[in-house]
Write a protein that holds these residues in place. Structure first.
Motif, PDB file in Angstrom:
ATOM      1  N   GLU A 119       0.833  -1.203   0.000  1.00 57.45           N
ATOM      2  CA  GLU A 119       0.000   0.000   0.000  1.00 57.45           C
ATOM      3  C   GLU A 119       0.870   1.257   0.000  1.00 57.45           C
ATOM      4  OE1 GLU A 119      -3.600   2.024   2.657  1.00 57.45           O
ATOM      5  OE2 GLU A 119      -2.873   0.000   3.131  1.00 57.45           O
ATOM      6  N   VAL A 135       0.940   4.231  -3.012  1.00 57.21           N
ATOM      7  CA  VAL A 135       0.709   5.663  -2.786  1.00 57.21           C
ATOM      8  C   VAL A 135       1.888   6.472  -3.314  1.00 57.21           C
ATOM      9  CG1 VAL A 135       0.427   7.466  -1.037  1.00 57.21           C
ATOM     10  CG2 VAL A 135      -0.776   5.274  -0.789  1.00 57.21           C
ATOM     11  N   ALA A 143      -0.635  13.781  -1.907  1.00 55.52           N
ATOM     12  CA  ALA A 143      -1.117  12.732  -1.000  1.00 55.52           C
ATOM     13  C   ALA A 143      -0.564  12.981   0.399  1.00 55.52           C
ATOM     14  CB  ALA A 143      -0.692  11.354  -1.491  1.00 55.52           C
ATOM     15  N   LEU A 191       0.170  10.957   3.795  1.00 53.90           N
ATOM     16  CA  LEU A 191       0.346   9.555   4.166  1.00 53.90           C
ATOM     17  C   LEU A 191       0.696   9.461   5.652  1.00 53.90           C
ATOM     18  CD1 LEU A 191       0.616   6.582   3.343  1.00 53.90           C
ATOM     19  CD2 LEU A 191       2.918   7.081   2.516  1.00 53.90           C
ATOM     20  N   SER A 213      -5.325  13.452  -1.301  1.00 56.30           N
ATOM     21  CA  SER A 213      -5.822  12.155  -0.855  1.00 56.30           C
ATOM     22  C   SER A 213      -5.197  11.797   0.494  1.00 56.30           C
ATOM     23  CB  SER A 213      -5.496  11.070  -1.888  1.00 56.30           C
ATOM     24  OG  SER A 213      -4.098  10.989  -2.102  1.00 56.30           O
ATOM     25  N   HIS A 217      -4.225   8.849   3.308  1.00 54.04           N
ATOM     26  CA  HIS A 217      -3.932   7.415   3.434  1.00 54.04           C
ATOM     27  C   HIS A 217      -3.379   7.130   4.838  1.00 54.04           C
ATOM     28  CE1 HIS A 217      -4.126   7.222  -1.019  1.00 54.04           C
ATOM     29  NE2 HIS A 217      -3.567   8.419  -0.934  1.00 54.04           N
TER      30      HIS A 217
END
Length: 472
Positions: free
Chosen positions: A238, A242, A372, A374, A407, A409
Protein backbone atom coordinates in the motif's frame (compact mmCIF):
# COMPACT_ATOMS: atom_id res chain seq x y z
CA UNK A 1 -7.28 -5.04 42.60
CA UNK A 2 -6.05 -4.58 46.15
CA UNK A 3 -4.23 -6.83 48.61
CA UNK A 4 -4.41 -6.64 52.38
CA UNK A 5 -0.69 -6.07 52.59
CA UNK A 6 2.19 -5.25 50.30
CA UNK A 7 4.99 -7.75 49.86
CA UNK A 8 7.43 -5.22 48.44
CA UNK A 9 5.62 -1.88 48.18
CA UNK A 10 3.06 0.24 46.33
CA UNK A 11 2.91 1.34 42.67
CA UNK A 12 0.92 4.38 41.57
CA UNK A 13 0.60 5.54 37.97
CA UNK A 14 0.67 9.32 37.51
CA UNK A 15 0.45 9.06 33.72
CA UNK A 16 -0.33 6.53 30.99
CA UNK A 17 -3.23 5.25 33.12
CA UNK A 18 -6.37 4.88 30.97
CA UNK A 19 -4.58 7.09 28.40
CA UNK A 20 -1.67 6.41 26.05
CA UNK A 21 0.68 9.23 26.93
CA UNK A 22 2.39 10.71 30.01
CA UNK A 23 4.06 7.49 31.18
CA UNK A 24 4.98 7.92 34.86
CA UNK A 25 4.87 5.10 37.42
CA UNK A 26 6.01 5.52 41.04
CA UNK A 27 7.14 2.43 42.92
CA UNK A 28 7.59 2.99 46.65
CA UNK A 29 9.47 0.03 48.10
CA UNK A 30 8.82 -0.69 51.77
CA UNK A 31 11.84 0.49 53.80
CA UNK A 32 13.66 0.99 50.50
CA UNK A 33 14.10 3.45 47.65
CA UNK A 34 11.35 5.24 45.74
CA UNK A 35 11.71 4.43 42.05
CA UNK A 36 10.08 6.28 39.17
CA UNK A 37 9.71 4.43 35.88
CA UNK A 38 9.61 7.04 33.09
CA UNK A 39 8.43 10.64 33.32
CA UNK A 40 6.75 11.40 30.04
CA UNK A 41 4.70 14.20 28.54
CA UNK A 42 0.95 14.05 28.03
CA UNK A 43 -0.16 14.61 24.45
CA UNK A 44 -3.41 15.21 22.61
CA UNK A 45 -6.59 15.96 24.59
CA UNK A 46 -4.81 15.47 27.94
CA UNK A 47 -1.81 17.74 27.31
CA UNK A 48 -3.01 20.29 29.89
CA UNK A 49 -2.09 17.74 32.55
CA UNK A 50 1.58 18.52 31.91
CA UNK A 51 1.13 21.76 33.85
CA UNK A 52 -0.51 20.11 36.86
CA UNK A 53 1.45 19.00 39.96
CA UNK A 54 2.98 15.54 39.66
CA UNK A 55 0.95 14.13 42.54
CA UNK A 56 4.13 13.22 44.41
CA UNK A 57 7.17 15.11 45.67
CA UNK A 58 10.03 14.88 43.13
CA UNK A 59 12.50 15.41 45.99
CA UNK A 60 11.47 12.05 47.44
CA UNK A 61 12.31 10.09 44.27
CA UNK A 62 15.63 8.25 44.60
CA UNK A 63 15.95 6.61 41.17
CA UNK A 64 14.53 7.30 37.71
CA UNK A 65 14.47 4.35 35.30
CA UNK A 66 13.91 5.27 31.65
CA UNK A 67 12.53 2.71 29.20
CA UNK A 68 13.14 4.76 26.04
CA UNK A 69 13.44 8.26 24.62
CA UNK A 70 10.01 9.02 23.15
CA UNK A 71 8.53 12.29 24.40
CA UNK A 72 5.64 10.56 26.17
CA UNK A 73 8.22 8.68 28.27
CA UNK A 74 10.87 11.36 28.90
CA UNK A 75 9.11 14.67 28.21
CA UNK A 76 8.58 15.79 31.82
CA UNK A 77 12.03 14.86 33.17
CA UNK A 78 13.23 18.51 33.02
CA UNK A 79 10.15 19.54 35.01
CA UNK A 80 10.90 16.75 37.50
CA UNK A 81 14.42 18.11 37.97
CA UNK A 82 13.27 21.72 38.20
CA UNK A 83 10.86 20.72 40.97
CA UNK A 84 13.49 19.01 43.06
CA UNK A 85 14.51 15.57 41.74
CA UNK A 86 18.18 14.99 42.59
CA UNK A 87 18.35 11.22 42.34
CA UNK A 88 20.12 8.92 39.87
CA UNK A 89 18.97 8.23 36.31
CA UNK A 90 19.49 4.65 35.15
CA UNK A 91 19.07 3.61 31.52
CA UNK A 92 21.07 2.86 28.35
CA UNK A 93 23.48 5.54 27.13
CA UNK A 94 21.90 5.80 23.71
CA UNK A 95 18.54 6.43 25.37
CA UNK A 96 19.87 9.53 27.10
CA UNK A 97 21.60 10.65 23.90
CA UNK A 98 18.28 10.39 22.03
CA UNK A 99 16.42 11.96 24.95
CA UNK A 100 18.68 15.01 24.74
CA UNK A 101 17.65 15.50 21.10
CA UNK A 102 13.97 15.09 21.98
CA UNK A 103 14.02 17.31 25.07
CA UNK A 104 15.98 20.15 23.48
CA UNK A 105 13.59 20.18 20.54
CA UNK A 106 10.61 20.20 22.91
CA UNK A 107 12.07 23.00 25.03
CA UNK A 108 12.91 25.16 22.01
CA UNK A 109 9.40 24.80 20.60
CA UNK A 110 7.84 25.77 23.92
CA UNK A 111 10.18 28.73 24.32
CA UNK A 112 9.44 29.97 20.80
CA UNK A 113 5.71 29.63 21.36
CA UNK A 114 5.98 31.50 24.67
CA UNK A 115 7.92 34.42 23.14
CA UNK A 116 5.43 34.69 20.26
CA UNK A 117 2.44 34.76 22.62
CA UNK A 118 4.20 37.14 24.99
CA UNK A 119 4.81 39.69 22.23
CA UNK A 120 1.16 39.55 21.20
CA UNK A 121 0.05 39.89 24.82
CA UNK A 122 2.31 42.92 25.30
CA UNK A 123 0.40 44.75 22.62
CA UNK A 124 -2.79 44.08 24.60
CA UNK A 125 -1.20 44.85 27.95
CA UNK A 126 -1.90 41.27 29.06
CA UNK A 127 1.60 39.87 29.65
CA UNK A 128 0.58 38.23 32.93
CA UNK A 129 -1.90 35.99 31.10
CA UNK A 130 0.81 34.19 29.12
CA UNK A 131 1.80 30.88 30.65
CA UNK A 132 5.52 30.23 30.84
CA UNK A 133 7.03 27.16 29.13
CA UNK A 134 6.83 23.87 30.97
CA UNK A 135 10.63 23.97 30.93
CA UNK A 136 13.52 25.60 29.08
CA UNK A 137 16.72 24.48 27.40
CA UNK A 138 18.52 25.36 30.65
CA UNK A 139 16.26 22.91 32.48
CA UNK A 140 17.19 20.24 29.93
CA UNK A 141 20.88 20.93 30.57
CA UNK A 142 20.25 20.48 34.31
CA UNK A 143 19.02 16.93 33.65
CA UNK A 144 22.44 16.01 32.30
CA UNK A 145 24.16 17.34 35.43
CA UNK A 146 22.53 14.58 37.49
CA UNK A 147 24.32 11.31 38.30
CA UNK A 148 23.62 8.63 35.71
CA UNK A 149 24.28 4.92 35.49
CA UNK A 150 24.34 3.45 31.99
CA UNK A 151 23.42 -0.21 31.70
CA UNK A 152 23.63 -2.80 28.94
CA UNK A 153 20.99 -5.22 27.78
CA UNK A 154 20.70 -8.49 29.72
CA UNK A 155 23.25 -7.43 32.37
CA UNK A 156 21.68 -7.39 35.88
CA UNK A 157 22.64 -4.30 37.90
CA UNK A 158 22.05 -3.76 41.61
CA UNK A 159 20.52 -0.28 41.69
CA UNK A 160 19.83 -0.22 45.44
CA UNK A 161 20.03 -2.63 48.36
CA UNK A 162 17.74 -5.53 47.54
CA UNK A 163 16.84 -4.20 44.08
CA UNK A 164 18.34 -5.62 40.88
CA UNK A 165 17.36 -4.24 37.47
CA UNK A 166 17.75 -5.98 34.12
CA UNK A 167 17.03 -4.18 30.85
CA UNK A 168 15.82 -6.29 27.88
CA UNK A 169 15.50 -5.13 24.28
CA UNK A 170 11.87 -4.09 23.69
CA UNK A 171 12.40 -3.67 19.92
CA UNK A 172 10.39 -0.43 19.87
CA UNK A 173 12.99 2.23 19.03
CA UNK A 174 16.77 2.47 19.39
CA UNK A 175 17.71 0.89 22.75
CA UNK A 176 14.15 0.81 24.05
CA UNK A 177 13.83 -1.46 27.06
CA UNK A 178 11.60 -3.77 29.02
CA UNK A 179 12.72 -3.48 32.64
CA UNK A 180 12.78 -6.38 35.08
CA UNK A 181 13.07 -5.57 38.78
CA UNK A 182 14.00 -8.29 41.27
CA UNK A 183 13.05 -6.84 44.65
CA UNK A 184 13.70 -8.31 48.10
CA UNK A 185 12.32 -6.81 51.31
CA UNK A 186 11.68 -8.08 54.84
CA UNK A 187 8.23 -9.18 53.69
CA UNK A 188 9.53 -11.27 50.79
CA UNK A 189 10.74 -11.02 47.20
CA UNK A 190 9.07 -10.45 43.86
CA UNK A 191 9.92 -9.99 40.21
CA UNK A 192 8.23 -6.99 38.62
CA UNK A 193 8.32 -6.37 34.87
CA UNK A 194 7.52 -3.09 33.13
CA UNK A 195 7.14 -3.81 29.43
CA UNK A 196 7.85 -0.28 28.23
CA UNK A 197 6.58 0.06 24.67
CA UNK A 198 6.89 -3.27 22.88
CA UNK A 199 7.98 -3.31 19.27
CA UNK A 200 6.25 -4.74 16.26
CA UNK A 201 7.61 -7.89 14.63
CA UNK A 202 9.09 -7.58 11.13
CA UNK A 203 10.35 -4.03 11.74
CA UNK A 204 12.94 -3.09 9.11
CA UNK A 205 15.14 -1.20 11.56
CA UNK A 206 14.66 -2.77 14.98
CA UNK A 207 15.10 -6.38 16.09
CA UNK A 208 12.11 -8.24 17.55
CA UNK A 209 11.31 -7.61 21.23
CA UNK A 210 13.08 -9.99 23.61
CA UNK A 211 10.85 -12.37 25.53
CA UNK A 212 10.83 -12.39 29.32
CA UNK A 213 10.55 -15.62 31.26
CA UNK A 214 9.13 -14.78 34.68
CA UNK A 215 7.09 -12.10 36.42
CA UNK A 216 5.01 -11.92 39.56
CA UNK A 217 3.73 -8.50 38.48
CA UNK A 218 3.56 -7.34 34.85
CA UNK A 219 2.78 -3.77 33.82
CA UNK A 220 2.16 -3.94 30.07
CA UNK A 221 1.38 -1.33 27.43
CA UNK A 222 -1.91 -1.62 25.55
CA UNK A 223 -1.76 1.05 22.83
CA UNK A 224 -3.12 -1.30 20.15
CA UNK A 225 -4.81 -3.72 22.52
CA UNK A 226 -8.05 -3.66 20.56
CA UNK A 227 -6.81 -4.74 17.14
CA UNK A 228 -4.13 -6.18 14.93
CA UNK A 229 -2.10 -4.21 12.43
CA UNK A 230 -2.28 -4.85 8.74
CA UNK A 231 0.24 -7.44 7.59
CA UNK A 232 3.65 -5.96 6.80
CA UNK A 233 3.52 -7.19 3.19
CA UNK A 234 0.12 -5.54 2.67
CA UNK A 235 1.34 -2.34 4.35
CA UNK A 236 4.48 -2.17 2.23
CA UNK A 237 2.44 -2.76 -0.95
CA UNK A 238 0.00 0.00 0.00
CA UNK A 239 2.88 2.36 0.84
CA UNK A 240 4.53 1.72 -2.52
CA UNK A 241 1.26 2.26 -4.39
CA UNK A 242 0.71 5.66 -2.79
CA UNK A 243 4.30 6.76 -3.41
CA UNK A 244 4.52 5.54 -7.03
CA UNK A 245 1.06 6.68 -8.14
CA UNK A 246 1.40 10.12 -6.58
CA UNK A 247 4.84 10.77 -8.08
CA UNK A 248 3.82 9.52 -11.52
CA UNK A 249 0.79 11.83 -11.27
CA UNK A 250 3.16 14.77 -10.81
CA UNK A 251 2.15 15.11 -7.17
CA UNK A 252 3.97 15.25 -3.85
CA UNK A 253 3.73 12.97 -0.84
CA UNK A 254 3.55 14.46 2.66
CA UNK A 255 4.53 12.11 5.49
CA UNK A 256 4.10 13.41 9.05
CA UNK A 257 6.61 11.22 10.81
CA UNK A 258 8.02 10.71 14.27
CA UNK A 259 11.67 11.70 14.28
CA UNK A 260 12.74 8.56 16.09
CA UNK A 261 12.30 5.11 14.51
CA UNK A 262 9.50 5.88 12.05
CA UNK A 263 11.58 8.24 9.91
CA UNK A 264 14.42 5.71 9.83
CA UNK A 265 12.06 2.87 8.89
CA UNK A 266 10.51 4.90 6.06
CA UNK A 267 14.00 5.77 4.79
CA UNK A 268 14.92 2.08 4.75
CA UNK A 269 11.80 1.22 2.77
CA UNK A 270 12.42 4.01 0.26
CA UNK A 271 16.01 2.80 -0.09
CA UNK A 272 14.71 -0.69 -0.85
CA UNK A 273 12.47 0.80 -3.55
CA UNK A 274 15.43 2.73 -4.97
CA UNK A 275 17.59 -0.41 -5.05
CA UNK A 276 14.88 -2.38 -6.84
CA UNK A 277 14.23 0.51 -9.28
CA UNK A 278 10.59 0.79 -8.11
CA UNK A 279 10.98 4.37 -6.92
CA UNK A 280 10.36 7.05 -9.57
CA UNK A 281 12.98 9.75 -9.72
CA UNK A 282 12.20 12.24 -6.98
CA UNK A 283 13.59 14.33 -4.17
CA UNK A 284 13.15 13.03 -0.64
CA UNK A 285 13.37 15.74 2.02
CA UNK A 286 14.03 14.91 5.64
CA UNK A 287 12.71 18.24 6.86
CA UNK A 288 13.14 17.86 10.60
CA UNK A 289 16.26 18.87 12.54
CA UNK A 290 15.33 16.37 15.24
CA UNK A 291 14.88 13.53 12.75
CA UNK A 292 18.23 14.37 11.15
CA UNK A 293 20.01 14.25 14.51
CA UNK A 294 18.18 11.05 15.47
CA UNK A 295 19.15 9.39 12.17
CA UNK A 296 22.81 10.17 12.87
CA UNK A 297 22.46 8.57 16.32
CA UNK A 298 20.93 5.47 14.74
CA UNK A 299 24.01 5.29 12.54
CA UNK A 300 26.28 5.67 15.57
CA UNK A 301 24.54 2.87 17.48
CA UNK A 302 24.11 0.64 14.44
CA UNK A 303 25.05 -2.53 16.34
CA UNK A 304 21.66 -2.35 18.08
CA UNK A 305 19.76 -2.33 14.78
CA UNK A 306 18.54 -5.10 12.48
CA UNK A 307 20.77 -7.25 10.31
CA UNK A 308 19.36 -5.52 7.23
CA UNK A 309 20.51 -2.12 8.49
CA UNK A 310 23.99 -3.42 9.17
CA UNK A 311 24.14 -4.96 5.70
CA UNK A 312 23.40 -1.53 4.23
CA UNK A 313 26.20 -0.08 6.34
CA UNK A 314 28.70 -2.66 5.08
CA UNK A 315 27.63 -2.16 1.47
CA UNK A 316 27.23 1.63 1.30
CA UNK A 317 29.08 3.00 4.31
CA UNK A 318 25.73 4.42 5.42
CA UNK A 319 22.47 2.87 6.52
CA UNK A 320 19.92 5.42 5.40
CA UNK A 321 21.43 7.64 2.69
CA UNK A 322 21.01 7.21 -1.09
CA UNK A 323 21.10 9.69 -3.99
CA UNK A 324 17.51 10.98 -3.76
CA UNK A 325 17.71 11.92 -0.06
CA UNK A 326 18.12 15.56 0.99
CA UNK A 327 18.51 16.78 4.57
CA UNK A 328 17.17 20.27 5.36
CA UNK A 329 18.12 21.25 8.90
CA UNK A 330 17.99 25.01 8.23
CA UNK A 331 14.77 27.00 8.00
CA UNK A 332 15.78 28.59 4.69
CA UNK A 333 16.39 25.19 3.11
CA UNK A 334 12.99 24.08 4.37
CA UNK A 335 11.28 27.10 2.80
CA UNK A 336 12.89 26.37 -0.58
CA UNK A 337 10.98 23.09 -0.76
CA UNK A 338 7.83 25.16 -1.37
CA UNK A 339 9.28 26.30 -4.70
CA UNK A 340 9.28 22.74 -6.06
CA UNK A 341 6.04 21.99 -7.86
CA UNK A 342 6.12 18.20 -8.02
CA UNK A 343 8.18 15.07 -7.47
CA UNK A 344 8.80 15.46 -3.73
CA UNK A 345 8.46 13.16 -0.76
CA UNK A 346 8.47 15.38 2.33
CA UNK A 347 9.07 13.69 5.68
CA UNK A 348 8.60 16.18 8.51
CA UNK A 349 7.49 16.46 12.11
CA UNK A 350 5.56 16.54 14.17
CA UNK A 351 4.33 12.99 13.83
CA UNK A 352 0.85 13.85 15.14
CA UNK A 353 0.71 17.18 13.26
CA UNK A 354 0.55 19.20 16.50
CA UNK A 355 3.32 21.57 15.37
CA UNK A 356 6.59 21.62 13.48
CA UNK A 357 7.41 22.02 9.81
CA UNK A 358 4.76 19.60 8.57
CA UNK A 359 2.15 22.33 9.17
CA UNK A 360 3.92 24.67 6.74
CA UNK A 361 3.85 21.93 4.12
CA UNK A 362 0.16 21.32 4.84
CA UNK A 363 -0.49 24.99 4.14
CA UNK A 364 1.30 24.83 0.79
CA UNK A 365 0.23 21.36 -0.37
CA UNK A 366 -2.97 19.97 1.19
CA UNK A 367 -5.32 22.01 -1.02
CA UNK A 368 -3.89 20.39 -4.19
CA UNK A 369 -5.65 17.19 -5.25
CA UNK A 370 -2.51 15.88 -6.97
CA UNK A 371 -0.81 15.49 -3.59
CA UNK A 372 -1.12 12.73 -1.00
CA UNK A 373 -1.00 12.81 2.80
CA UNK A 374 0.35 9.55 4.17
CA UNK A 375 0.00 8.73 7.88
CA UNK A 376 2.41 6.06 9.08
CA UNK A 377 2.09 6.44 12.86
CA UNK A 378 -0.29 6.62 15.79
CA UNK A 379 -2.43 9.76 16.04
CA UNK A 380 -3.56 10.51 19.61
CA UNK A 381 -7.11 11.63 20.38
CA UNK A 382 -7.43 15.40 20.01
CA UNK A 383 -4.47 15.92 17.66
CA UNK A 384 -4.77 17.44 14.19
CA UNK A 385 -3.64 14.14 12.70
CA UNK A 386 -6.49 12.25 14.37
CA UNK A 387 -8.99 14.90 13.26
CA UNK A 388 -7.89 14.56 9.64
CA UNK A 389 -8.06 10.76 9.82
CA UNK A 390 -11.55 11.08 11.31
CA UNK A 391 -12.68 13.01 8.23
CA UNK A 392 -12.14 16.70 8.98
CA UNK A 393 -11.57 18.47 5.66
CA UNK A 394 -11.44 22.14 6.64
CA UNK A 395 -8.51 22.88 8.96
CA UNK A 396 -7.01 26.10 10.24
CA UNK A 397 -3.24 26.55 10.03
CA UNK A 398 -1.49 29.78 10.95
CA UNK A 399 -4.77 31.76 10.92
CA UNK A 400 -5.71 30.50 7.46
CA UNK A 401 -8.50 28.11 6.49
CA UNK A 402 -7.24 25.21 4.35
CA UNK A 403 -9.50 22.88 2.37
CA UNK A 404 -8.01 19.40 2.17
CA UNK A 405 -8.19 18.12 -1.39
CA UNK A 406 -5.14 15.86 -1.19
CA UNK A 407 -5.82 12.15 -0.85
CA UNK A 408 -5.54 10.79 2.70
CA UNK A 409 -3.93 7.41 3.43
CA UNK A 410 -3.40 5.66 6.76
CA UNK A 411 -1.05 2.70 7.02
CA UNK A 412 -0.83 1.27 10.54
CA UNK A 413 1.31 -1.75 9.66
CA UNK A 414 4.43 0.35 10.27
CA UNK A 415 3.54 0.93 13.90
CA UNK A 416 6.44 0.64 16.32
CA UNK A 417 3.97 -0.82 18.84
CA UNK A 418 3.00 -4.47 19.11
CA UNK A 419 -0.61 -5.11 18.12
CA UNK A 420 -3.10 -7.20 20.05
CA UNK A 421 -1.73 -10.52 18.78
CA UNK A 422 1.83 -9.36 19.44
CA UNK A 423 0.98 -8.44 23.03
CA UNK A 424 -0.75 -11.77 23.64
CA UNK A 425 2.08 -13.80 22.12
CA UNK A 426 4.68 -11.88 24.12
CA UNK A 427 2.80 -12.62 27.35
CA UNK A 428 2.30 -16.27 26.39
CA UNK A 429 6.08 -16.63 26.09
CA UNK A 430 6.47 -16.28 29.88
CA UNK A 431 7.21 -19.52 31.71
CA UNK A 432 5.60 -17.99 34.80
CA UNK A 433 3.29 -15.00 34.75
CA UNK A 434 1.44 -13.63 37.75
CA UNK A 435 -0.78 -10.56 37.84
CA UNK A 436 -1.26 -8.42 34.74
CA UNK A 437 -1.82 -4.68 34.87
CA UNK A 438 -2.73 -2.69 31.75
CA UNK A 439 -1.26 0.78 31.21
CA UNK A 440 -0.41 3.05 28.27
CA UNK A 441 -3.67 2.69 26.35
CA UNK A 442 -7.03 4.33 25.79
CA UNK A 443 -9.60 2.87 28.18
CA UNK A 444 -11.95 1.45 25.55
CA UNK A 445 -9.04 -0.38 23.91
CA UNK A 446 -7.84 -1.69 27.26
CA UNK A 447 -11.26 -3.22 27.92
CA UNK A 448 -11.00 -5.12 24.66
CA UNK A 449 -7.51 -6.40 25.52
CA UNK A 450 -8.61 -7.37 29.04
CA UNK A 451 -11.38 -9.52 27.57
CA UNK A 452 -9.03 -11.15 25.05
CA UNK A 453 -6.48 -11.92 27.81
CA UNK A 454 -9.25 -13.72 29.68
CA UNK A 455 -10.35 -15.67 26.61
CA UNK A 456 -6.93 -16.60 25.22
CA UNK A 457 -4.81 -16.85 28.36
CA UNK A 458 -7.34 -17.68 31.07
CA UNK A 459 -6.07 -14.83 33.18
CA UNK A 460 -7.58 -11.69 34.69
CA UNK A 461 -6.02 -8.36 33.84
CA UNK A 462 -6.53 -5.13 35.75
CA UNK A 463 -6.83 -1.72 34.07
CA UNK A 464 -4.81 0.69 36.19
CA UNK A 465 -6.68 3.87 37.11
CA UNK A 466 -4.87 7.20 37.50
CA UNK A 467 -3.04 7.38 40.86
CA UNK A 468 -4.61 4.09 41.99
CA UNK A 469 -2.60 2.35 44.71
CA UNK A 470 -1.51 -1.10 43.59
CA UNK A 471 -0.09 -3.17 46.44
CA UNK A 472 2.63 -5.49 45.16
Amino acid sequence: MKQRFAKTGIIRSFGAAEVVTGSCHLYQIDHGPTILIDCGMFQGTVEERNYEPFGFNPRHVDILLVTHAHLDHVGRIPKLVREGFRGRIITLKSTMDLAEVVLLDSAKLMEEEYHTRFKKAQRRGAEASVRKPLYTTDDVAAVYDLPMTFVRYNKPVEIAKGVVATFRDAGHILDSATIELDVTTKEGSEKLVFSGDLGNHNDMVMPDPVTVKEADILYIESTYGDRDHKGIEESVAEFKDVIINTLLNRGNVLIPSFAIERTQEILCLLKQMYDSKELPECQIFIDSPMAIRATRLYDAYHEELSEECNEYLKRDGTIFDFPYVRYTPDVEDSKKINDIDSGCIIIAGSGMCTGGRILHHFKHRLWNERNALLFVGYQAEGTLGRRIINGERHIRIYHEEILIRASIHTINGFSAHADQSGLIEWMKSFDRLGKIFLIHGEYDKQKVLRKVIGEKMGKRAHIVAPEEKIYV
